[in-house]
Write an enzyme that holds these catalytic residues in place. Structure first.
Site, PDB file in Angstrom:
ATOM      1  N   ASP A 167      58.015   8.571 -10.969  1.00 20.23           N
ATOM      2  CA  ASP A 167      58.171   7.188 -11.421  1.00 20.23           C
ATOM      3  C   ASP A 167      57.067   6.282 -10.872  1.00 20.23           C
ATOM      4  OD1 ASP A 167      60.559   8.203 -12.423  1.00 20.23           O
ATOM      5  OD2 ASP A 167      61.708   7.544 -10.681  1.00 20.23           O
ATOM      6  N   GLY A 210      61.845   7.186 -15.404  1.00 22.89           N
ATOM      7  CA  GLY A 210      61.121   6.085 -14.790  1.00 22.89           C
ATOM      8  C   GLY A 210      62.006   5.156 -13.984  1.00 22.89           C
ATOM      9  N   GLU A 263      63.826   5.060 -19.557  1.00 20.33           N
ATOM     10  CA  GLU A 263      65.266   5.246 -19.373  1.00 20.33           C
ATOM     11  C   GLU A 263      65.940   4.007 -18.786  1.00 20.33           C
ATOM     12  OE1 GLU A 263      66.206   8.276 -16.544  1.00 20.33           O
ATOM     13  OE2 GLU A 263      64.938   7.415 -14.970  1.00 20.33           O
ATOM     14  N   ARG A 315      58.526  16.680 -15.342  1.00 20.86           N
ATOM     15  CA  ARG A 315      58.199  17.061 -13.970  1.00 20.86           C
ATOM     16  C   ARG A 315      58.363  18.554 -13.724  1.00 20.86           C
ATOM     17  NH1 ARG A 315      63.215  13.821 -11.314  1.00 20.86           N
ATOM     18  NH2 ARG A 315      64.677  15.525 -10.990  1.00 20.86           N
TER      19      ARG A 315
END
Length: 395
Positions: A167, A210, A263, A315
């Site tokens: 993030d 995020g 999100e 990720r």
């Protein structure tokens, strides 16, 4: 030999752990720290599953839990780990300052008072660090993991912290391990989804991780050239968005349009889409705003909508070259700080320059998108016009 002599002969020891979500680059960081420490005559103890490894370690019965909690790391143990993503040491979201009764091993259950459902086990962590002979701790994590690291720092335990989160929202550093790979993955998947979206002449709504910081959405939308980008920092008007995206689709010769949404984004006057039970740091699970937005856009525009959450794909897998470089350099800086006896520090990147700052900085503010400089709140698009004199990531 006197006890003091024995103490001076003891090999200096660094403890290392990874907490929170895994990201690409962690293994490269671990490997580099172990190799450099070995060259400097230092011992490295890997603590497994983040703060959980220290919480669950029982110094009175180390043989029972030690291998599951603590691992001495030698160069041979980490020789190939940098070739893959994730973390060799595993991870958790344990917060030792507020542990639920159900998450505590049996030998610590007596610490809870009558009716107490959460307990602060910081004294236990400090006791275990001493029992393990750890001279300084190197936690690698985001806001939550590092907030407890700062607690240990305030308790006068030597800490050197490394920022990690896809993030990119740790306050005090412009860059966190994992961010570049997350953006690179997102751009690739967005472009890949153009084939399905264009073939069926649809609107695509692509949700990215995020949390409360819209950087992953902003940079993914900017670099992938999506039609609209919705970030956590700016609420969006649904009807306005519907008009925009309808026009975007009509203007595209292939008759499709793309939206990337964080999100943590929310509609004007609405709340963030959250679910589940709060974790030990007080966070509910974010996610689902993309599906909600897509369903409402379908009603307003009459167009077919493709919804896609990128989530953990962002990720997963091996790190890109930038995350490798930052991870390796952060690890070397951590060993440098240890050798200098400089503790209570956060290794950071500021305007493209490697440096270190007080660890307490992380709690002095919140890192968010600079909306004024980088985002058009009227059109829901990244707005990057002047980059001369700015660092690579525009901050």
């Amino acid at each position: 030999m006197t006890p003091d002599d024995a103490k001076t002969k003891r090999q200096p020891t660094i403890g290392i752990l990874t907490g929170g979500g895994d990201v690409p680059g962690l293994n490269a960081c671990i490997k580099t720290l172990v190799n450099r420490a070995h060259c400097e005559g230092l011992k490295v103890l890997g603590i497994k599953r983040g703060w959980a490894g220290l919480l669950e370690y029982n110094p009175d019965a180390p043989e029972a839990c030690g291998p599951a909690c603590i691992e001495e790391l030698l160069p041979a143990d980490v020789r190939t780990i940098d070739r893959s993503g994730g973390t060799h040491l595993h991870t958790s979201r344990t917060n030792p300052a507020a542990v639920k009764r159900k998450d505590v091993p049996d030998f610590l259950q007596s610490a809870f008072g009558a009716g107490e459902e959460k307990h602060d086990f910081t004294p236990v962590i400090l006791k275990n660090l001493e029992a393990l002979g750890i001279d300084a701790l190197v936690p690698i994590g985001g806001d939550d993991t590092l907030s407890f690291a700062d607690r240990l720092n305030k308790e006068n335990f030597p800490v050197i912290a490394l920022p990690k989160t896809m993030d990119n929202d740790v306050f005090g550093t412009d860059y966190c391990i994992g961010f570049s790979t997350a953006v690179t993955r997102s751009v690739g998947f967005i472009h890949a989804l153009r084939t399905c979206t264009g073939s069926h002449e649809r609107i695509a709504v692509i949700e990215v991780f995020g949390r409360y910081c819209g950087e992953t959405a902003l940079f993914a939308g900017y670099l992938a050239g999506t039609d609209r980008t919705l970030i956590s920092e700016v609420p969006f008007d649904l009807e306005k968005l519907a008009r925009f995206i309808h026009d975007d689709k009509q203007a595209n010769p292939k008759n499709y349009a793309m939206i990337v949404i964080s999100e943590g984004a929310r509609m004007t006057g609405g709340d963030r889409v959250q679910s589940g039970e709060a974790d030990t740091y007080g966070h509910l699970r974010l996610g689902g705003v993309g599906e909600l937005t897509g369903a409402l856009l379908k009603k307003l525009t009459g167009e077919d909508v493709l919804n896609q959450r990128l989530s953990y794909l962002m990720r997963s897998g091996a790190p890109d070259s930038l995350d490798l470089m930052v991870a390796v350099n952060f690890a070397n800086m951590a060993v440098d700080l240890f050798l200098r006896g400089s503790f209570g520090r956060l290794v950071s990147l500021t305007r493209g320059v490697y440096t270190d700052i007080p660890l307490s900085t992380i709690s002095s503010g919140q890192k968010r998108v600079d909306v004024r400089e980088l985002y058009d709140v009227e059109t829901y698009r990244p707005r990057v016009r002047h980059v001369s004199g700015k660092p690579m990531f525009l901050y």
